[in-house]
Design an enzyme around this catalytic site. Structure first.
Site, short mmCIF file in Angstrom:
data_model
loop_
_atom_site.label_atom_id
_atom_site.label_comp_id
_atom_site.label_asym_id
_atom_site.label_seq_id
_atom_site.Cartn_x
_atom_site.Cartn_y
_atom_site.Cartn_z
N ARG A 15 0.88 -1.18 0.00
CA ARG A 15 0.00 0.00 0.00
C ARG A 15 0.90 1.22 0.00
O ARG A 15 1.74 1.38 0.89
CB ARG A 15 -0.90 0.02 1.23
CG ARG A 15 -1.57 1.37 1.47
CD ARG A 15 -2.64 1.34 2.53
NE ARG A 15 -3.80 0.59 2.11
CZ ARG A 15 -4.98 0.63 2.72
NH1 ARG A 15 -5.17 1.40 3.78
NH2 ARG A 15 -5.99 -0.08 2.27
N HIS A 53 -7.61 0.74 -5.97
CA HIS A 53 -7.75 -0.14 -4.80
C HIS A 53 -8.41 -1.44 -5.28
O HIS A 53 -9.55 -1.74 -4.96
CB HIS A 53 -8.59 0.55 -3.72
CG HIS A 53 -8.46 -0.07 -2.36
ND1 HIS A 53 -7.67 -1.18 -2.09
CD2 HIS A 53 -9.04 0.27 -1.17
CE1 HIS A 53 -7.77 -1.47 -0.80
NE2 HIS A 53 -8.58 -0.63 -0.23
N GLN A 64 -10.12 -3.97 -2.83
CA GLN A 64 -11.43 -3.52 -2.36
C GLN A 64 -12.50 -3.84 -3.41
O GLN A 64 -13.59 -4.32 -3.08
CB GLN A 64 -11.38 -2.00 -2.11
CG GLN A 64 -12.68 -1.43 -1.59
CD GLN A 64 -13.00 -1.92 -0.19
OE1 GLN A 64 -12.20 -1.79 0.71
NE2 GLN A 64 -14.19 -2.49 0.01
N ASP A 67 -17.61 6.69 -0.71
CA ASP A 67 -16.34 6.59 0.02
C ASP A 67 -16.08 7.97 0.62
O ASP A 67 -16.78 8.95 0.30
CB ASP A 67 -15.21 6.15 -0.94
CG ASP A 67 -13.86 5.97 -0.24
OD1 ASP A 67 -13.85 5.82 1.00
OD2 ASP A 67 -12.82 5.99 -0.94
N CYS A 106 -16.58 1.39 1.54
CA CYS A 106 -15.39 0.56 1.77
C CYS A 106 -14.85 0.70 3.19
O CYS A 106 -14.11 -0.16 3.65
CB CYS A 106 -14.30 0.93 0.77
SG CYS A 106 -13.80 2.65 0.92
N ARG A 133 -13.52 -8.81 2.33
CA ARG A 133 -12.11 -8.51 2.06
C ARG A 133 -11.26 -9.74 2.36
O ARG A 133 -10.34 -10.09 1.62
CB ARG A 133 -11.63 -7.32 2.92
CG ARG A 133 -12.30 -5.99 2.65
CD ARG A 133 -11.96 -5.44 1.28
NE ARG A 133 -10.53 -5.39 1.05
CZ ARG A 133 -9.73 -4.39 1.44
NH1 ARG A 133 -10.24 -3.34 2.04
NH2 ARG A 133 -8.43 -4.42 1.18
N1 CP Z 1 -11.17 -0.26 2.99
C1 CP Z 1 -9.87 -0.32 3.35
O1 CP Z 1 -8.99 -0.55 2.54
O2 CP Z 1 -9.66 -0.11 4.67
P1 CP Z 1 -8.23 0.05 5.37
O3 CP Z 1 -7.69 1.40 4.96
O4 CP Z 1 -8.56 0.00 6.83
O5 CP Z 1 -7.33 -1.05 4.96
N1 NVA Z 2 -10.24 6.61 -0.68
C1 NVA Z 2 -9.76 6.21 0.63
C2 NVA Z 2 -9.90 4.73 0.77
C3 NVA Z 2 -9.49 4.18 2.11
C4 NVA Z 2 -9.61 2.70 2.17
C5 NVA Z 2 -8.31 6.62 0.79
O1 NVA Z 2 -7.53 6.47 -0.15
O2 NVA Z 2 -7.97 7.12 1.86
#
Ligand code: CP
Ligand code: NVA
Length: 315
Positions: A112, A139, A142, A234, A274, A302
């Site tokens: 990530r 993502h 997700q 989101d 999400c 997930r």
């Molecule tokens: N939805 C999601 O990816 O959550 P986290 O940021 O907690 O991993």
């Molecule tokens: N769009 C959000 C998703 C978190 C899972 C972010 O990137 O922070």
């Protein structure tokens, strides 16, 4: 588990949804359903005994990190979580060298980070599969869990109308492409300047043309919500966008999922998010915890979707 007979996905990276064919996504969803059923009835499914997974997180995470760590453990393997600041990445060791090193220790790398190009760079130099656990632009893990959840609720994906309201961000972009590949009818409502990237829109339109799905973009949240089977949103301020908070909240104010929007959707319409949610901004706590919410199944999925992904791509 018929799906496990397939070796076609062994060694594959999962960097963006657009890289995978619709039947490859479907195989993953089928296996995710099987693994969910096995876990639910307490049946062993140690498909990856002794395998190991490195998890590099350059941004916070609750769901992704825990579901990957628990998932590899349930499959009989081990996860090693790495915070970049505690590695030599923070002191200038290159992604190329890090990929070469980790490839000698582990069977897959989950990352990530900020830029999609960092994930691509890692994958270019890794001899084990690299899985994108979120970048600023995508993502894909997700999206897998999201379409799994929708298929579970509706029994199919083709023709299901998915309305996404708000910021056309990383989550939206991957979901839009996945929906289009799987024959769904995607409609996104975004304010001017908050649409998904041109690349994501092009990928989604190309996928929809092949699958018989559709992709529509509008400024009107009401138009998107009308007759929707699923309402999705989101956060309005993603990780790394904190400095733009006031501007974003003002621009996105009209795109909240509230009772008015829910009433415009089909009577059985589901609400998805999400997570993490920012209550009072894009959605309310009452809706996320209410009778229309599929959010908790979505978050559980997930785990199952990523276990399927790992079982298919790890050698
Ligand atoms: N939805 C999601 O990816 O959550 P986290 O940021 O907690 O991993
Ligand atoms: N769009 C959000 C998703 C978190 C899972 C972010 O990137 O922070």
């Amino acid at each position: 588990m018929a799906n496990l007979a397939t070796t076609a996905l062994k060694g594959r990276h999962f960097l963006r949804v657009a890289d995978w064919k619709s039947d490859e996504l479907t195989v993953t969803l089928d296996l995710a359903d099987e693994l969910k059923a096995l876990l639910t009835r307490g049946a062993p499914h140690r498909l990856l005994p002794g395998r190991s997974l490195a998890l590099i997180f350059n941004k916070p995470s609750t769901r992704t990190r825990v579901s990957f760590e628990v998932g590899i453990c349930q499959l009989g393997g081990t996860g090693v979580s790495i915070t970049a600041e505690h590695t030599h990445l923070a002191r200038g060791e290159t992604l190329k060298d890090t990929a070469c090193v980790l490839s000698r220790y582990v069977d897959a790398i989950v990352i990530r980070t900020v830029a999609q190009s960092e994930v691509d760079e890692l994958a270019n130099h890794s001899s084990v599969p690299v899985i994108n656990a979120l970048t600023d632009s995508s993502h894909p893990c997700q999206a897998l869990a999201d379409v799994m959840t929708i298929r579970e609720r509706f029994g199919q994906l083709k023709g299901v109308r998915l309305a996404y309201l708000g910021d056309g961000n990383n989550v939206c972009s991957s979901l839009m492409v996945a929906a289009a590949k799987l024959g769904m009818s995607f409609v996104g409502a975004f304010p001017d300047g908050f649409e998904p990237t041109e690349q994501a829109q092009a990928d989604a339109r190309e996928a929809a043309a092949e699958s018989g799905g559709s992709v529509e973009i509008t400024r009107s949240p009401e138009q998107a919500a009308a007759g929707a089977d699923v309402l999705y949103t989101d956060v309005w301020v993603s990780m790394g966008q904190e400095a733009e908070r006031d501007l974003r909240l003002a621009a996105l104010e009209a795109y909240r999922i509230d009772e008015h929007i829910l009433a415009l959707a089909g009577p059985e319409a589901l609400v998805m998010h999400c997570l993490p949610a920012h209550y009072g901004e894009e959605i309310s706590e009452e809706i996320v915890h209410g009778p229309r919410s599929a959010v908790w199944d979505q978050t559980e999925n997930r785990l199952h979707a990523q276990k399927a992904l790992m079982a298919l791509v790890l050698r």
